[in-house]
Design a protein around this motif. Sequence first.
Motif, PDB file in Angstrom:
ATOM      1  N   ASN A   1     -28.038   6.816  35.510  1.00  0.00           N
ATOM      2  CA  ASN A   1     -28.675   8.071  35.123  1.00  0.00           C
ATOM      3  C   ASN A   1     -28.474   9.160  36.158  1.00  0.00           C
ATOM      4  OD1 ASN A   1     -29.626   7.167  32.668  1.00  0.00           O
ATOM      5  ND2 ASN A   1     -31.568   6.451  33.501  1.00  0.00           N
ATOM      6  N   SER A   2     -28.369   8.789  37.428  1.00  0.00           N
ATOM      7  CA  SER A   2     -28.194   9.784  38.485  1.00  0.00           C
ATOM      8  C   SER A   2     -26.832  10.470  38.402  1.00  0.00           C
ATOM      9  CB  SER A   2     -28.361   9.133  39.860  1.00  0.00           C
ATOM     10  OG  SER A   2     -27.351   8.157  40.074  1.00  0.00           O
ATOM     11  N   MET A   3     -25.894   9.854  37.677  1.00  0.00           N
ATOM     12  CA  MET A   3     -24.555  10.416  37.536  1.00  0.00           C
ATOM     13  C   MET A   3     -24.390  11.172  36.227  1.00  0.00           C
ATOM     14  SD  MET A   3     -22.395   7.139  38.958  1.00  0.00           S
ATOM     15  CE  MET A   3     -20.801   7.967  38.853  1.00  0.00           C
TER      16      MET A   3
ATOM     17  N   GLY B   1     -23.098   8.420  25.824  1.00  0.00           N
ATOM     18  CA  GLY B   1     -23.449   7.452  26.857  1.00  0.00           C
ATOM     19  C   GLY B   1     -24.621   7.858  27.714  1.00  0.00           C
ATOM     20  N   GLY B   2     -25.476   8.752  27.206  1.00  0.00           N
ATOM     21  CA  GLY B   2     -26.682   9.118  27.943  1.00  0.00           C
ATOM     22  C   GLY B   2     -26.701  10.531  28.489  1.00  0.00           C
ATOM     23  N   GLY B   3     -25.554  11.190  28.540  1.00  0.00           N
ATOM     24  CA  GLY B   3     -25.490  12.556  29.062  1.00  0.00           C
ATOM     25  C   GLY B   3     -24.074  12.889  29.491  1.00  0.00           C
ATOM     26  N   PHE B   4     -23.851  14.167  29.787  1.00  0.00           N
ATOM     27  CA  PHE B   4     -22.546  14.562  30.308  1.00  0.00           C
ATOM     28  C   PHE B   4     -22.365  14.007  31.719  1.00  0.00           C
ATOM     29  CE2 PHE B   4     -23.203  18.337  27.436  1.00  0.00           C
ATOM     30  CZ  PHE B   4     -22.178  18.030  26.556  1.00  0.00           C
TER      31      PHE B   4
ATOM     32  N   ASP C   1     -17.627  21.488  44.669  1.00  0.00           N
ATOM     33  CA  ASP C   1     -18.395  21.821  45.864  1.00  0.00           C
ATOM     34  C   ASP C   1     -19.896  21.818  45.607  1.00  0.00           C
ATOM     35  OD1 ASP C   1     -15.939  22.115  46.975  1.00  0.00           O
ATOM     36  OD2 ASP C   1     -16.014  24.290  47.191  1.00  0.00           O
ATOM     37  N   GLN C   2     -20.315  22.245  44.419  1.00  0.00           N
ATOM     38  CA  GLN C   2     -21.741  22.400  44.138  1.00  0.00           C
ATOM     39  C   GLN C   2     -22.317  21.292  43.248  1.00  0.00           C
ATOM     40  OE1 GLN C   2     -23.573  24.847  45.648  1.00  0.00           O
ATOM     41  NE2 GLN C   2     -21.629  25.161  46.711  1.00  0.00           N
ATOM     42  N   GLY C   3     -21.472  20.441  42.712  1.00  0.00           N
ATOM     43  CA  GLY C   3     -21.976  19.380  41.836  1.00  0.00           C
ATOM     44  C   GLY C   3     -22.620  19.938  40.583  1.00  0.00           C
ATOM     45  N   CYS C   4     -22.022  20.994  40.037  1.00  0.00           N
ATOM     46  CA  CYS C   4     -22.583  21.710  38.890  1.00  0.00           C
ATOM     47  C   CYS C   4     -21.859  21.285  37.612  1.00  0.00           C
ATOM     48  CB  CYS C   4     -22.433  23.212  39.121  1.00  0.00           C
ATOM     49  SG  CYS C   4     -23.242  24.242  37.895  1.00  0.00           S
ATOM     50  N   THR C   5     -22.621  21.037  36.545  1.00  0.00           N
ATOM     51  CA  THR C   5     -22.050  20.716  35.248  1.00  0.00           C
ATOM     52  C   THR C   5     -21.938  22.005  34.443  1.00  0.00           C
ATOM     53  OG1 THR C   5     -23.082  18.541  35.336  1.00  0.00           O
ATOM     54  CG2 THR C   5     -22.287  19.292  33.183  1.00  0.00           C
ATOM     55  N   VAL C   6     -20.741  22.288  33.928  1.00  0.00           N
ATOM     56  CA  VAL C   6     -20.453  23.576  33.302  1.00  0.00           C
ATOM     57  C   VAL C   6     -20.158  23.398  31.819  1.00  0.00           C
ATOM     58  CG1 VAL C   6     -18.946  25.612  33.329  1.00  0.00           C
ATOM     59  CG2 VAL C   6     -19.478  24.416  35.480  1.00  0.00           C
ATOM     60  N   ILE C   7     -20.824  24.208  30.982  1.00  0.00           N
ATOM     61  CA  ILE C   7     -20.479  24.324  29.570  1.00  0.00           C
ATOM     62  C   ILE C   7     -19.927  25.721  29.352  1.00  0.00           C
ATOM     63  CG2 ILE C   7     -21.349  24.459  27.207  1.00  0.00           C
ATOM     64  CD1 ILE C   7     -23.390  22.340  27.881  1.00  0.00           C
ATOM     65  N   ALA C   8     -18.691  25.804  28.871  1.00  0.00           N
ATOM     66  CA  ALA C   8     -18.061  27.087  28.547  1.00  0.00           C
ATOM     67  C   ALA C   8     -17.884  27.171  27.041  1.00  0.00           C
ATOM     68  CB  ALA C   8     -16.725  27.226  29.253  1.00  0.00           C
TER      69      ALA C   8
ATOM     70  N   ILE D   1     -17.124  15.144  18.934  1.00  0.00           N
ATOM     71  CA  ILE D   1     -16.712  15.115  20.337  1.00  0.00           C
ATOM     72  C   ILE D   1     -15.257  14.691  20.381  1.00  0.00           C
ATOM     73  CG2 ILE D   1     -17.145  14.099  22.610  1.00  0.00           C
ATOM     74  CD1 ILE D   1     -20.054  13.512  21.296  1.00  0.00           C
ATOM     75  N   ARG D   2     -14.383  15.617  20.734  1.00  0.00           N
ATOM     76  CA  ARG D   2     -12.949  15.321  20.738  1.00  0.00           C
ATOM     77  C   ARG D   2     -12.548  14.525  21.972  1.00  0.00           C
ATOM     78  NH1 ARG D   2      -9.784  18.830  17.541  1.00  0.00           N
ATOM     79  NH2 ARG D   2     -10.760  18.869  15.482  1.00  0.00           N
ATOM     80  N   LYS D   3     -13.135  14.869  23.104  1.00  0.00           N
ATOM     81  CA  LYS D   3     -12.852  14.084  24.314  1.00  0.00           C
ATOM     82  C   LYS D   3     -13.973  14.278  25.314  1.00  0.00           C
ATOM     83  CE  LYS D   3     -10.217  17.168  27.380  1.00  0.00           C
ATOM     84  NZ  LYS D   3      -9.009  17.299  28.195  1.00  0.00           N
ATOM     85  N   LEU D   4     -14.196  13.272  26.135  1.00  0.00           N
ATOM     86  CA  LEU D   4     -15.151  13.360  27.240  1.00  0.00           C
ATOM     87  C   LEU D   4     -14.771  12.298  28.256  1.00  0.00           C
ATOM     88  CD1 LEU D   4     -17.563  14.848  28.369  1.00  0.00           C
ATOM     89  CD2 LEU D   4     -19.050  13.219  27.196  1.00  0.00           C
ATOM     90  N   ARG D   5     -14.073  12.742  29.278  1.00  0.00           N
ATOM     91  CA  ARG D   5     -13.546  11.806  30.274  1.00  0.00           C
ATOM     92  C   ARG D   5     -14.666  11.002  30.925  1.00  0.00           C
ATOM     93  NH1 ARG D   5      -9.878  16.545  32.847  1.00  0.00           N
ATOM     94  NH2 ARG D   5      -8.152  16.479  31.365  1.00  0.00           N
ATOM     95  N   GLY D   6     -14.383   9.719  31.123  1.00  0.00           N
ATOM     96  CA  GLY D   6     -15.319   8.861  31.844  1.00  0.00           C
ATOM     97  C   GLY D   6     -16.449   8.322  31.000  1.00  0.00           C
ATOM     98  N   THR D   7     -16.392   8.488  29.666  1.00  0.00           N
ATOM     99  CA  THR D   7     -17.461   7.993  28.818  1.00  0.00           C
ATOM    100  C   THR D   7     -16.901   7.258  27.615  1.00  0.00           C
ATOM    101  OG1 THR D   7     -17.579   9.911  27.332  1.00  0.00           O
ATOM    102  CG2 THR D   7     -18.843  10.036  29.384  1.00  0.00           C
ATOM    103  N   GLN D   8     -17.732   6.415  27.036  1.00  0.00           N
ATOM    104  CA  GLN D   8     -17.479   5.852  25.721  1.00  0.00           C
ATOM    105  C   GLN D   8     -18.282   6.708  24.747  1.00  0.00           C
ATOM    106  OE1 GLN D   8     -15.473   3.229  24.838  1.00  0.00           O
ATOM    107  NE2 GLN D   8     -14.779   3.081  26.965  1.00  0.00           N
TER     108      GLN D   8
END
Length: 231
Positions: free
Chosen positions: A3-5, A19-22, A153-160, A201-208
């Motif tokens: 969850n922390s990730m 898988g629980g979140g982005f 650098d900032q550990g920010c999750t971005v939605i564009a 969801i067309r793609k999301l790296r690192g998730t099922q």
Amino acid sequence: MSNSMLAKTWVEGFDNLIGGGFPRSSFIILAGHPGTGKSTFAIQFLLNGANMAKEPGVYASFLEREEIFIRNMTKSYGFDFKKPIEEGMLRFLEFTPLAAEAVSDTLNKIVKTVMEMGAKRLVIDSLNALFGDIPPTEQRRILEIVLNRIIKDQGCTVIAILEQSIGKTEIGFGIEEFVADGLVIFESYIEGYEAKRRAIIRKLRGTQHSSRYQAILMNPKEGISFLQLAG
């Protein structure tokens, strides 16, 4: 993934699709037709992050003034903006349509705000208004340089947000395949005599992640939610 990730959205019916979140520190393109709930989803991502996880967020708008945006969202869904803004957990940035030479300066202003707030979530609304007629190769260069500063650098999750015209099959500028970690599509379609909305969801790296269409539901006083389509 722990969850922390994850950057949970807390949007009903969505987190279990990914898988629980982005994945934290990811760059997500949210593309779709007008009126399908992209801005609603994006602001819920920020408000829920502020309220549920105490994560500061920034909404960078190139389309609407802050007071109009907040008034419309409050009237439609009853979202509470006052508390997160007063507590410094949410910041709304307004930008007018840009000349090509102003794009880098504008993105630098966004980066500066993210750094000053220690923001962990950022929404850019929209890439169409941000980039205008800038060639895709230059768009890619700008995104890779500037967003790396925000994401890595900032550990920010971005939605564009990326607007897609109804009837067009192409998505965006041709850069999302190379730059984005995730691509979520909101579509409108006609069923019988009714206009409906759906997401995939067309793609999301690192998730099922789910690869099935989900119905988009717009609930007054609640916001957006998702429900798997039958079939």
